[in-house]
Design a protein around this motif. Structure first.
Motif, PDB file in Angstrom:
ATOM      1  N   GLY A 325      -7.073  45.208 -43.573  1.00 37.17           N
ATOM      2  CA  GLY A 325      -7.212  43.777 -43.808  1.00 37.17           C
ATOM      3  C   GLY A 325      -8.632  43.302 -43.536  1.00 37.17           C
ATOM      4  N   ILE A 326      -9.256  43.848 -42.502  1.00 40.24           N
ATOM      5  CA  ILE A 326     -10.647  43.497 -42.199  1.00 40.24           C
ATOM      6  C   ILE A 326     -11.559  43.966 -43.331  1.00 40.24           C
ATOM      7  CG2 ILE A 326     -12.544  43.851 -40.575  1.00 40.24           C
ATOM      8  CD1 ILE A 326     -10.377  44.297 -38.398  1.00 40.24           C
ATOM      9  N   ILE A 327     -11.313  45.175 -43.833  1.00 42.71           N
ATOM     10  CA  ILE A 327     -12.100  45.703 -44.955  1.00 42.71           C
ATOM     11  C   ILE A 327     -11.970  44.784 -46.168  1.00 42.71           C
ATOM     12  CG2 ILE A 327     -12.262  47.617 -46.611  1.00 42.71           C
ATOM     13  CD1 ILE A 327     -11.342  49.461 -44.274  1.00 42.71           C
ATOM     14  N   LEU A 349     -22.259  42.814 -45.979  1.00 47.61           N
ATOM     15  CA  LEU A 349     -20.800  42.766 -45.859  1.00 47.61           C
ATOM     16  C   LEU A 349     -20.147  44.025 -46.421  1.00 47.61           C
ATOM     17  CD1 LEU A 349     -20.370  39.028 -46.884  1.00 47.61           C
ATOM     18  CD2 LEU A 349     -19.768  39.991 -44.648  1.00 47.61           C
ATOM     19  N   LEU A 350     -20.630  44.477 -47.575  1.00 47.59           N
ATOM     20  CA  LEU A 350     -20.063  45.690 -48.173  1.00 47.59           C
ATOM     21  C   LEU A 350     -20.390  46.919 -47.331  1.00 47.59           C
ATOM     22  CD1 LEU A 350     -20.705  45.022 -51.972  1.00 47.59           C
ATOM     23  CD2 LEU A 350     -18.513  44.974 -50.767  1.00 47.59           C
ATOM     24  N   GLY A 351     -21.563  46.911 -46.712  1.00 53.17           N
ATOM     25  CA  GLY A 351     -21.912  48.006 -45.803  1.00 53.17           C
ATOM     26  C   GLY A 351     -20.974  48.065 -44.615  1.00 53.17           C
ATOM     27  N   ALA A 352     -20.625  46.890 -44.082  1.00 48.18           N
ATOM     28  CA  ALA A 352     -19.670  46.827 -42.970  1.00 48.18           C
ATOM     29  C   ALA A 352     -18.296  47.328 -43.401  1.00 48.18           C
ATOM     30  CB  ALA A 352     -19.574  45.395 -42.456  1.00 48.18           C
ATOM     31  N   ALA A 353     -17.876  46.946 -44.607  1.00 51.32           N
ATOM     32  CA  ALA A 353     -16.589  47.401 -45.116  1.00 51.32           C
ATOM     33  C   ALA A 353     -16.557  48.914 -45.260  1.00 51.32           C
ATOM     34  CB  ALA A 353     -16.304  46.733 -46.476  1.00 51.32           C
TER      35      ALA A 353
END
Length: 361
Positions: A325-327, A349-353
């Protein structure tokens, strides 16, 4: 020596059940006074958890004779089999966080129980019951590979059985494949388990498998094949009077409408789903619906609203410990940021995902 069977600590209830010795609570107190075990308050001081230094635990492991050690391990495995089966219904709905946290606290003990039931002299049905009761936990908290390994392992020991326990395990394995992104394996496994539920004649299992198969086809982009399966599942769940399952189907149909380019219909379906999830206190469902509503808002170029919805979805997922869900929230936030014309924020943000997805696997 009996306490040395535990991994990652234990509760007083577990010690009483596993050690099978009169005066267990008094014995724990004496061991604590002599610094042979440690105790700490958990759940805001509502309960106590005990543990032993690893060097001392290893020494204690060497003390019992083989027969006593085997009996203690049998009691240990039986206790945690009962625990995971009792907590399985509590890993969704209003009690999800409490249920998931309870399983998380005993993860090391549960894996130890699985190792015991994996022995050739043990009934394979017992290990399958443990693994089959853990699939939802693994799908939310991970790691996915651990769940897949144990489900595959326990299913391999019961290759020809057609029971509810086997069907539940296959169902769980299919979900883990889909969450991991292996849609081909997820599709094949869902088709297998749907046939199994039909042969068993379990309406709840059939409805769940129709939903899972439809959801997998939807992720694969085969919307035309997915829709009738989801609609059939929704009809079954309404007949069975299961509001939480109905909410999940409305959510999936909302996602399907969004992916098919109809954000207005998606929003209407998700609002209906959200009301049901809220009435059931299902934090996971509420979080997922917010994510779909955010995607629908993006398709209507309402990027500020999408950002707010995705942030709320993220907040709920973090509180629940739902990594996927966080992803999803990171990805939707990145899409909203792109729509707003931002340049660097979507990449961050995409890097964090991506980083989180690697840790979940």
């Amino acid at each position: 020596t009996r306490l040395s069977v535990f991994r990652g600590g234990w509760t007083a209830e577990a010690a009483e059940a596993v050690c099978a010795q009169p005066g267990t609570l008094e014995a724990l107190q004496r061991l604590r006074e002599r610094s042979l075990i440690l105790a700490e308050e958990v759940n805001g001081g509502a309960s106590m958890r005990f543990r032993m230094l690893e060097s001392l635990r290893e020494f204690a492991c060497e003390q019992p004779n083989e027969q006593e050690a085997a009996e203690t391990r049998r009691c240990h495995a039986a206790f945690f089999l009962d625990l995971v089966e009792a907590k399985y219904p509590q890993t969704q709905g209003a009690e999800a966080k409490t249920g998931l946290d309870a399983v998380e606290a005993e993860r090391a003990n549960i894996l130890t129980a699985l190792e015991w039931y994996d022995r050739p002299d043990q009934d394979p049905e017992l290990g399958l019951r443990v693994a089959g009761a853990l699939w939802r936990f693994w799908s939310i908290r991970g790691p996915l590979a651990e769940g897949q390994w144990w489900l595959n392992r326990t299913l391999a020991r019961t290759p020809d059985a057609e029971t509810e326990t086997v069907a539940r395990a296959w169902n769980g394995l299919a979900v883990l494949f889909r969450v991991q992104g292996d849609t081909t394996q997820a599709k094949e496994t869902n088709q297998r388990v749907l046939g199994l539920w039909r042969r068993i004649g379990d309406a709840h299992g059939i409805a769940a498998s129709l939903n899972n198969l439809g959801g997998t086809l939807m992720v694969m982009g085969d919307f035309q094949a997915a829709q009738p399966l989801l609609e059939e599942s929704l009809s079954l769940w309404r007949t069975l009077d299961r509001p939480l399952a109905v909410a999940q189907l409305l959510q999936n149909l909302g996602f399907l409408a969004c992916e098919c380019g109809d954000p207005v219909a998606a929003t209407a379906l998700c609002r209906e789903s959200l009301a049901l999830f809220q009435s059931q206190g299902d934090q996971l469902g509420i979080s997922q619906v917010h994510s779909i509503l955010a995607s629908a808002a993006i398709r209507q170029k309402e990027f500020c609203q999408a950002n707010c919805l995705a942030v709320e979805s993220m907040r709920l997922s973090v509180e629940l410990g739902h990594a996927q869900g966080i992803i999803n929230s990171f990805e939707v936030l990145a899409e909203a940021a792109c729509g707003s014309g931002e340049a660097w924020r979507p990449a961050v943000l995409l890097g964090a995902a991506e980083t989180l997805a690697v840790s979940l696997a």
